[in-house]
Write an enzyme that holds these catalytic residues in place. Structure first.
Site, PDB file in Angstrom:
ATOM      1  N   ASP A   1       0.557   8.338 -10.421  1.00 28.12           N
ATOM      2  CA  ASP A   1       1.267   7.614  -9.355  1.00 28.12           C
ATOM      3  C   ASP A   1       2.534   6.967  -9.926  1.00 28.12           C
ATOM      4  OD1 ASP A   1      -0.855   7.990  -7.406  1.00 28.12           O
ATOM      5  OD2 ASP A   1      -2.004   6.508  -8.526  1.00 28.12           O
TER       6      ASP A   1
ATOM      7  N   ASP B   1      -6.484  10.860   2.129  1.00 30.84           N
ATOM      8  CA  ASP B   1      -6.685   9.520   1.584  1.00 30.84           C
ATOM      9  C   ASP B   1      -7.688   8.828   2.501  1.00 30.84           C
ATOM     10  OD1 ASP B   1      -4.678  10.229  -0.124  1.00 30.84           O
ATOM     11  OD2 ASP B   1      -3.238   8.725   0.534  1.00 30.84           O
TER      12      ASP B   1
HETATM   13  O1  1PR Z   1      -7.053   4.835  -9.705  1.00 29.26           O
HETATM   14  O2  1PR Z   1      -8.743   6.517 -10.334  1.00 29.26           O
HETATM   15  O3  1PR Z   1      -9.309   4.736  -8.720  1.00 29.26           O
HETATM   16  O4  1PR Z   1      -7.768   6.549  -8.105  1.00 29.26           O
HETATM   17  C1  1PR Z   1      -7.211   6.067  -6.926  1.00 29.26           C
HETATM   18  C2  1PR Z   1      -6.544   7.232  -6.242  1.00 29.26           C
HETATM   19  O5  1PR Z   1      -6.120   6.809  -4.953  1.00 29.26           O
HETATM   20  C3  1PR Z   1      -5.324   7.737  -6.975  1.00 29.26           C
HETATM   21  O6  1PR Z   1      -5.349   9.147  -6.976  1.00 29.26           O
HETATM   22  C4  1PR Z   1      -4.137   7.253  -6.140  1.00 29.26           C
HETATM   23  O7  1PR Z   1      -3.115   8.229  -6.106  1.00 29.26           O
HETATM   24  C5  1PR Z   1      -4.757   7.123  -4.751  1.00 29.26           C
HETATM   25  N1  1PR Z   1      -4.178   6.021  -3.967  1.00 29.26           N
HETATM   26  C6  1PR Z   1      -4.406   4.693  -4.176  1.00 29.26           C
HETATM   27  N2  1PR Z   1      -3.761   3.987  -3.238  1.00 29.26           N
HETATM   28  C7  1PR Z   1      -3.124   4.863  -2.426  1.00 29.26           C
HETATM   29  C8  1PR Z   1      -2.319   4.524  -1.256  1.00 29.26           C
HETATM   30  O8  1PR Z   1      -1.706   5.395  -0.612  1.00 29.26           O
HETATM   31  N3  1PR Z   1      -2.239   3.251  -0.918  1.00 29.26           N
HETATM   32  N4  1PR Z   1      -2.936   7.304  -2.339  1.00 29.26           N
HETATM   33  C9  1PR Z   1      -3.377   6.146  -2.893  1.00 29.26           C
HETATM   34  C10 1PR Z   1      -2.155   8.168  -2.958  1.00 29.26           C
HETATM   35  C11 1PR Z   1      -1.566  10.360  -2.799  1.00 29.26           C
HETATM   36  C12 1PR Z   1      -1.631  11.540  -1.927  1.00 29.26           C
HETATM   37  C13 1PR Z   1      -0.653  11.398  -0.811  1.00 29.26           C
HETATM   38  C14 1PR Z   1       0.466  12.293  -1.158  1.00 29.26           C
HETATM   39  C15 1PR Z   1       1.080  13.098  -0.083  1.00 29.26           C
HETATM   40  N5  1PR Z   1      -1.925   9.201  -2.124  1.00 29.26           N
HETATM   41  O9  1PR Z   1      -2.897  11.728  -1.406  1.00 29.26           O
HETATM   42  O10 1PR Z   1      -1.299  11.541   0.343  1.00 29.26           O
HETATM   43  O11 1PR Z   1       1.409  11.432  -1.747  1.00 29.26           O
HETATM   44  O12 1PR Z   1       1.424  12.395   1.035  1.00 29.26           O
HETATM   45  P1  1PR Z   1       2.520  12.983   2.019  1.00 29.26           P
HETATM   46  O13 1PR Z   1       2.429  14.478   1.956  1.00 29.26           O
HETATM   47  O14 1PR Z   1       2.179  12.492   3.403  1.00 29.26           O
HETATM   48  O15 1PR Z   1       3.829  12.461   1.544  1.00 29.26           O
HETATM   49  P2  1PR Z   1      -8.238   5.582  -9.270  1.00 29.26           P
END
Ligand code: 1PR
Length: 551
Positions: free
Chosen positions: A400, A237
């Protein structure tokens, strides 16, 4: 080989050619792009024909650009040709993917779709290319014990090529055998992507470029298991921190700011490292794919300034496994008013080294409209336009969802599961609510509605996060994952909650997920990707173990 030797590469403007360019550069070759038959085809000595996506799209481009006869003449002249992916398929007479579109017809057979009644299609991931008959010499560095990266829905059967005297290397996808690579005379082709297959793929490319048909570095073959491996993906991320640096961060249930009591650290965006460095590290540790998510993409900035482009360009120079980019893939308007379609945004990413784009918020909004229209497709959504041009395998939908407990299935119109994780008020049922903008906004759509709609709209894979489990190190949400797997035919990547190798074993043993993704546990250095791979291997799971990092 001299450092200046030139390879001609057919450029039909389909998919990611940057990775192939980077692989050839790494091997010490210069690239001459062939966009029209007059771009040096006559003096070419080695020609590569890469192609991704749709058979009809690529083969029709061959017809309209006038390549058909020059290509046949090139092959007849005895000079070396290597087809890659749809470049292999184009050697065939046709494909049921594009009825009526004639291929080169060098092999008189038609490609057919994989049977998706018992397995995910597209066939995405690392599989073998084993030469038949058994014990035959290696061709162009192909090794029995290596795994190669495939991504395709249509397969070439073995019968006709073998009958016609081709040397065939086969792959096996849950019992369905297909051509992984084939060679006869001056023609060689791989269904897999050598430029995305790590060291194993670079070895094949190098052997072909050197004309080294029978590899001399044959190894004793032990413990070969043909078949698709379980993929382990590292996810980064990425966002700008308060100092203005682009960093890899990681949230707890999507909150990426430090909760430390210390005044200095408190409230700052967590900084877990630099994106390109971490991606390289995970590649070297054996990650099967690397995903970058631009998590603040909902803030507008001009497309050309998007820092993710530079990250992709740099990463693809040294990381030879598939790269996915997510965040901000949608129709957008630059601050100067310029309108840019989602397809153009995606194309810019593909040209910068991405193999797949991942769509989050836009997929949810498109699915809502799909239901409002009575499940009618418009052909105009980001998923549909990108998938039409680059193939379904290039379109991932990142989901999500948030768990919402209910006392009884009658308490909601949404699809519920009976859960073993009882709710705060002893609820035994839950539904999963879709969100957009990184979990900031919840929508009236459940996860099953979303995944079934996006499958119809051309998504080729689901990346299934779970906000409740994200960053908790408590393991994946197995119930959610299996529920989604049961609802779609396309591959699913389990995400959120991985804290140790046991969690990966658990998700692969207790669900039918195709891949699993980890983030925090790798960034914080608690485990390496190789620890996960070793643990899975010890427990009898088939994974890619490319330990030799030298060509
Ligand atoms: O909506 O098309 O612009 O895409 C935005 C993207 O950014 C989406 O894929 C959304 O999941 C991601 N996103 C937005 N905000 C966050 C945040 O964390 N604040 N991250 C975010 C989502 C998902 C994985 C994560 C796993 C595993 N993160 O990358 O890292 O859940 O983590 P872990 O193994 O440590 O538990 P758009």
């Amino acid at each position: 080989m001299t450092a200046t030797m030139t390879v001609h590469v057919l450029d039909l403007e389909s998919g990611n050619l940057r990775s192939l360019y980077n692989a050839l550069t790494k091997l010490g070759y210069a690239v001459k792009w062939v966009k029209t038959p007059s771009d040096g085809l006559e003096e070419a000595e080695i020609l590569l024909f890469p192609g991704v996506g749709n058979f009809g799209h690529v083969v029709t481009a061959l017809h309209t650009k006038g390549f058909l006869e020059p290509l046949k003449a090139y092959i007849a002249s005895g000079r070396r040709l290597m087809g890659i992916c749809v470049g292999l398929q184009a050697l065939f007479a046709g494909s049921t993917e594009s009825p009526g579109v004639e291929g080169l017809g060098i092999i008189n057979a038609e490609l057919e779709k994989f049977d998706d009644s018992t397995k995910s299609v597209p066939h995405i991931g690392w599989n073998s290319a084993s030469i038949v008959p058994e014990g035959a010499s290696e061709i162009y560095g192909l090794r029995e014990q290596s795994k190669y990266y495939y991504v395709h829905s249509y397969r070439a059967g073995l019968e006709v090529p073998i009958r016609d005297g081709w040397t065939v290397a086969i792959g096996d996808y849950n019992g369905e055998k297909f051509v992984g690579a084939l060679q006869k005379g001056n023609v060689f082709a791989t269904q897999f992507h050598p430029e995305k297959s790590g060291v194993a793929g670079l070895r094949v490319l190098r052997a072909f470029l050197q004309g080294d048909l029978y590899s001399t570095d044959s190894m004793t073959v032990t413990d070969i298991s043909n078949g698709l491996t379980k993929r382990v993906i590292a996810c980064l991320d990425v966002r700008t921190n308060d100092e203005g640096d682009l960093v890899v961060t990681k949230g707890d249930q999507y909150d990426v700011r430090e909760k430390s009591a210390s005044a200095r650290a408190g409230g700052k965006v967590r900084n877990l490292g630099k994106p390109v460095e971490l991606a390289e590290r995970y590649y070297l540790e054996g990650a099967d794919e690397v995903t970058f998510l631009n998590i603040t993409s909902f803030r507008n900035c001009p497309l050309v300034d998007t820092p993710m482009l530079e990250i992709l360009r740099k990463t693809s120079e040294t990381v030879f496994v598939p790269l996915t980019i997510g965040g901000g893939i949608r129709d957008m308007v630059d601050p100067d008013g310029t309108k840019i379609s989602a397809l153009e945004v995606a194309s810019t990413y593909f040209r910068s080294g991405a193999d797949k784009v991942s769509i989050g918020s836009d997929a949810v909004l498109s699915a809502e409209q799909f239901y409002e229209r009575g499940e009618v497709l418009t052909g105009e959504t980001a998923m549909e336009t990108i998938s039409r041009s680059y193939g379904a395998q290039a379109v991932v939908v990142s989901v999500d969802p948030k768990r919402i407990y209910v006392a009884s299935p009658d308490d909601t119109k949404h699809h519920v599961i009976k859960t073993s994780r009882i709710g705060p008020n002893d609820e035994q049922y839950a539904w999963y609510q879709c969100t957009i903008k990184g979990g900031r906004e919840a929508r009236d759509l459940d996860v099953i509605q979303l995944v079934t709609a996006v499958e119809k709209m051309g998504a080729g894979e689901i990346m299934l996060n779970c906000i409740d489990n994200d960053g908790t190190n408590s393991g994946f949400d197995l119930e959610l994952i299996q529920d989604v797997k049961n609802a779609v035919h396309i591959p699913v990547i389990a995400s959120s909650g991985a804290g140790c190798p046991v969690h990966f074993l658990e998700v692969f043993e207790k669900t039918t997920t195709d891949a699993a993704l980890g983030a925090g546990m790798f960034h914080r250095g608690e485990y390496k990707v190789s620890d996960v791979k070793e643990y899975l291997t010890e427990h009898g799971l088939l994974v890619r173990n490319e330990s030799e990092l030298i060509l």
